[in-house]
Scaffold this motif. Structure first.
Motif, PDB file in Angstrom:
ATOM      1  N   GLU A  30      47.679  38.448  48.811  1.00  0.00           N
ATOM      2  CA  GLU A  30      48.136  39.258  47.676  1.00  0.00           C
ATOM      3  C   GLU A  30      47.424  38.849  46.385  1.00  0.00           C
ATOM      4  N   ILE A  31      47.209  37.545  46.253  1.00  0.00           N
ATOM      5  CA  ILE A  31      46.549  37.034  45.047  1.00  0.00           C
ATOM      6  C   ILE A  31      45.091  37.488  45.004  1.00  0.00           C
ATOM      7  N   GLN A  32      44.427  37.495  46.155  1.00  0.00           N
ATOM      8  CA  GLN A  32      43.030  37.936  46.212  1.00  0.00           C
ATOM      9  C   GLN A  32      42.882  39.386  45.771  1.00  0.00           C
ATOM     10  N   LEU A  33      43.793  40.240  46.222  1.00  0.00           N
ATOM     11  CA  LEU A  33      43.731  41.641  45.827  1.00  0.00           C
ATOM     12  C   LEU A  33      43.801  41.782  44.311  1.00  0.00           C
ATOM     13  N   SER A  34      44.694  41.016  43.697  1.00  0.00           N
ATOM     14  CA  SER A  34      44.847  41.073  42.246  1.00  0.00           C
ATOM     15  C   SER A  34      43.654  40.444  41.538  1.00  0.00           C
ATOM     16  N   ALA A  35      43.111  39.385  42.115  1.00  0.00           N
ATOM     17  CA  ALA A  35      41.938  38.733  41.526  1.00  0.00           C
ATOM     18  C   ALA A  35      40.757  39.690  41.487  1.00  0.00           C
ATOM     19  N   ASP A  36      40.607  40.519  42.510  1.00  0.00           N
ATOM     20  CA  ASP A  36      39.536  41.512  42.521  1.00  0.00           C
ATOM     21  C   ASP A  36      39.701  42.514  41.377  1.00  0.00           C
ATOM     22  N   VAL A  37      40.950  42.948  41.157  1.00  0.00           N
ATOM     23  CA  VAL A  37      41.212  43.909  40.079  1.00  0.00           C
ATOM     24  C   VAL A  37      40.935  43.258  38.730  1.00  0.00           C
ATOM     25  N   PHE A  38      41.384  42.003  38.575  1.00  0.00           N
ATOM     26  CA  PHE A  38      41.152  41.284  37.319  1.00  0.00           C
ATOM     27  C   PHE A  38      39.657  41.109  37.073  1.00  0.00           C
ATOM     28  N   ALA A  39      38.901  40.717  38.110  1.00  0.00           N
ATOM     29  CA  ALA A  39      37.453  40.512  37.961  1.00  0.00           C
ATOM     30  C   ALA A  39      36.761  41.811  37.571  1.00  0.00           C
ATOM     31  N   ASP A  40      37.201  42.911  38.156  1.00  0.00           N
ATOM     32  CA  ASP A  40      36.615  44.204  37.842  1.00  0.00           C
ATOM     33  C   ASP A  40      36.848  44.552  36.368  1.00  0.00           C
ATOM     34  N   VAL A  41      38.073  44.310  35.898  1.00  0.00           N
ATOM     35  CA  VAL A  41      38.425  44.615  34.502  1.00  0.00           C
ATOM     36  C   VAL A  41      37.665  43.707  33.537  1.00  0.00           C
ATOM     37  N   LEU A  42      37.703  42.391  33.784  1.00  0.00           N
ATOM     38  CA  LEU A  42      37.077  41.448  32.857  1.00  0.00           C
ATOM     39  C   LEU A  42      35.563  41.645  32.817  1.00  0.00           C
ATOM     40  N   ALA A  43      34.949  41.832  33.972  1.00  0.00           N
ATOM     41  CA  ALA A  43      33.505  42.047  34.001  1.00  0.00           C
ATOM     42  C   ALA A  43      33.132  43.307  33.233  1.00  0.00           C
ATOM     43  N   GLY A  44      33.929  44.359  33.393  1.00  0.00           N
ATOM     44  CA  GLY A  44      33.663  45.592  32.666  1.00  0.00           C
ATOM     45  C   GLY A  44      33.738  45.405  31.162  1.00  0.00           C
ATOM     46  N   ILE A  45      34.738  44.641  30.711  1.00  0.00           N
ATOM     47  CA  ILE A  45      34.893  44.370  29.277  1.00  0.00           C
ATOM     48  C   ILE A  45      33.698  43.580  28.749  1.00  0.00           C
ATOM     49  N   ILE A  46      33.282  42.561  29.498  1.00  0.00           N
ATOM     50  CA  ILE A  46      32.165  41.708  29.062  1.00  0.00           C
ATOM     51  C   ILE A  46      30.863  42.496  29.014  1.00  0.00           C
ATOM     52  N   LEU A  47      30.578  43.259  30.062  1.00  0.00           N
ATOM     53  CA  LEU A  47      29.338  44.024  30.112  1.00  0.00           C
ATOM     54  C   LEU A  47      29.300  45.077  29.000  1.00  0.00           C
ATOM     55  N   GLU A  48      30.436  45.707  28.748  1.00  0.00           N
ATOM     56  CA  GLU A  48      30.504  46.702  27.682  1.00  0.00           C
ATOM     57  C   GLU A  48      30.288  46.059  26.319  1.00  0.00           C
ATOM     58  N   ALA A  49      30.922  44.886  26.102  1.00  0.00           N
ATOM     59  CA  ALA A  49      30.760  44.187  24.829  1.00  0.00           C
ATOM     60  C   ALA A  49      29.315  43.762  24.611  1.00  0.00           C
ATOM     61  N   GLU A  50      28.664  43.283  25.666  1.00  0.00           N
ATOM     62  CA  GLU A  50      27.285  42.849  25.558  1.00  0.00           C
ATOM     63  C   GLU A  50      26.352  44.026  25.286  1.00  0.00           C
ATOM     64  N   ALA A  51      26.649  45.163  25.932  1.00  0.00           N
ATOM     65  CA  ALA A  51      25.823  46.353  25.723  1.00  0.00           C
ATOM     66  C   ALA A  51      25.923  46.840  24.287  1.00  0.00           C
TER      67      ALA A  51
END
Length: 378
Positions: free
Chosen positions: A353-374
Motif C-alpha cells: 500500500e505504501i509503494q502505491l502511494s510513494a509512486d503517486v507522491f514521486a509523480d507529483v513531486l517530480a512534476g513540480i520540480i521539473l515545472e519549476a526548473e523549466a
C-alpha cells in the motif's frame, strides 16, 4: 393521639425532601473533595505516564459521550425550560463534535495546529501523531522478531536522469515500523524496529523519482540508533537528523528539496484508501510554523497536497502546520525553502500500500520540480 400522629407524619413528609437534599449535598461535596485529593496524588504519575505514551483522539466525540456530559452538567439546573436545555445541548454538541475546535496533540505534547485542507474532505482528522516509544522499553534494546516484506522494495534503476541529486530523502524517526510485520506487537507505541522500518522505502522512492527524471539522494542514517548510543531521549531526534541533513547538503550542493519520511501512528481507518480496486496508504504533510522559511514550505506542501488529491481523490489527508509550545516548530525545514515532512501511511499499512502511494507522491513531486526548473530556465 390520632391528631399528634398525623402532625408528626406530616412533618416527616415535609422534612424528607430537605433531608434528601442535605444528604445529597454532603455526598456530592465529599466526592468532590475526594476527587480533588486523588487528582493531586495521581497527577505526578499521570504526567510521567503521558511522557511515554501517545494519545490518539477519535475523529469525532461519540454522541453518547456528549449527551452524558451535558446531562451531568444540567442535572442540577432547576426551573430551566426544556427548550433552553435543548438549545444549549445543541450548541455544545456542535462545538464538541467538530475536531477543528479541539486542542489537538502531537506525540505527547499539546500544541496549536492548523489544517490546510478542504474541511469537507473526509478523514483529514485526526492530525499526524508520532508513536513515541516508552522510555524504559526504548533504552532496553528489546525488539520483537519482524517479518520481511513479501514485496520487492527496490525497482530497477532509471535509464537516465534529467536533474541529478535534487532531492534528499532522510528519516528522522528511522525505526518507525508497521504492525503487519511485527506479529508479536500490538502496541502502536512499540511499532519500531531496527531492520524492518520506513527507511526501506528510501531506495524505492529514489528510483520512482529518477524514473520521472529527478535525481534523489537517500540518507538512511539510523537516527534513532544514534539516540540510543548517546543516551538521548526520543524527542531529540530532530537535533540528530539536523546534523545528518546539513552534512548531506554540504556534500551534495545540488540538493534543493528535503523530504523527511515518517510513518504515522494513527490507525487503518484513517490511513487506508481504496480507489479503483487498489488500496493506498494515505499521506499527510507537516510544516513547521516557527521559522522564516515556513510560508514557502507551506506553499509547496499545499501544492503537493492538491496535486496528490487530484491524482487520487482523498490520498492526502491534509497539510498540518505545527507551532507553539511543546512542538519542534522547525523540523529542519528552516534549512531550505523546499522542505517536506511526509507521513507515509500509518501503523497498520503494508509495504504494498505504501509503494502505491510513494509512486503517486514521486509523480507529483517530480512534476513540480521539473515545472519549476523549466520556468526558471532563461
Amino acid at each position: 393521639m390520632r391528631g399528634e400522629r398525623t402532625m408528626k407524619k406530616t412533618k416527616m413528609i415535609l422534612l424528607e425532601p430537605v433531608l434528601s437534599r442535605t444528604v445529597y449535598s454532603i455526598i456530592r461535596t465529599t466526592l468532590l473533595l475526594l476527587s480533588l485529593t486523588l487528582t493531586a496524588i495521581c497527577m505526578p504519575y499521570v504526567l510521567s505516564w503521558s511522557k511515554q505514551h501517545t494519545l490518539t483522539w477519535p475523529a469525532e466525540i461519540p454522541l453518547s459521550w456528549t449527551k452524558a456530559f451535558v446531562q451531568m452538567e444540567t442535572a442540577s439546573i432547576s426551573g430551566a425550560e426544556p427548550s433552553v436545555v435543548t438549545q444549549w445541548f445543541s450548541r455544545v454538541k456542535q462545538t464538541a463534535s467538530n475536531p477543528s475546535n479541539w486542542l489537538m496533540m502531537e506525540g505527547v505534547f499539546f500544541d496549536r495546529s492548523v489544517a490546510y485542507a478542504n474541511s469537507n474532505e473526509a478523514g483529514i482528522f485526526p492530525e499526524p501523531s508520532e508513536s513515541v516509544p516508552p522510555t524504559d522499553w526504548f533504552f532496553s534494546g528489546i525488539e520483537e522478531d519482524a517479518l520481511e516484506p513479501s514485496t520487492e522494495l527496490q525497482e530497477s534503476p532509471a535509464a537516465s536522469v534529467l536533474m541529478p541529486n535534487k532531492v534528499l530523502l532522510y528519516f528522522t524517526h528511522s525505526r518507525e515500523s508497521y504492525l503487519p510485520y511485527l506479529p508479536e506487537t500490538s502496541d502502536p507505541n512499540k511499532t519500531h524496529h531496527s531492520k524492518v522500518n520506513v527507511t526501506q522505502m528510501g531506495p524505492y522512492i529514489k528510483t520512482a523519482l529518477e524514473k520521472r527524471g529527478v535525481g534523489a539522494v537517500v540518507n538512511d542514517t539510523d537516527v534513532v540508533g544514534k539516540l540510543k548510543e548517546q543516551g538521548l531521549e526520543y524527542w531529540a531526534a530532530y537535533d540528530v537528523s539536523r546534523e545528518v541533513v546539513k552534512e548531506a547538503m554540504s556534500a551534495t550542493p545540488e540538493i534543493t528539496y528535503l523530504v523527511d519520511v515518517h510513518r504515522d501512528s494513527v490507525r487503518r481507518d484513517v490511513t487506508a484508501l481504496e480507489y479503483e480496486g487498489k488500496v493506498y496508504a494515505k499521506i499527510a504533510l507537516v510544516v513547521g510554523g516557527e521559522h522564516e522559511q515556513s510560508d514557502k514550505n507551506l506553499a509547496l506542501a499545499k501544492t503537493v497536497h492538491e496535486k496528490l488529491n487530484k491524482a487520487i481523490p482523498g490520498i492526502s489527508r491534509g497539510v498540518y502546520v505545527k507551532e507553539g509550545a511543546g512542538t519542534n516548530g522547525k523540523f529542519n525545514q528552516d534549512l531550505t525553502s523546499k522542505a517536506l515532512l511526509m507521513e507515509l501511511g500509518g501503523v497498520d499499512n503494508t509495504f504494498e500500500e505504501i509503494q502505491l502511494s510513494a509512486d503517486v507522491f514521486a509523480d507529483v513531486l517530480a512534476g513540480i520540480i521539473l515545472e519549476a526548473e523549466a520556468v526558471g530556465q532563461p
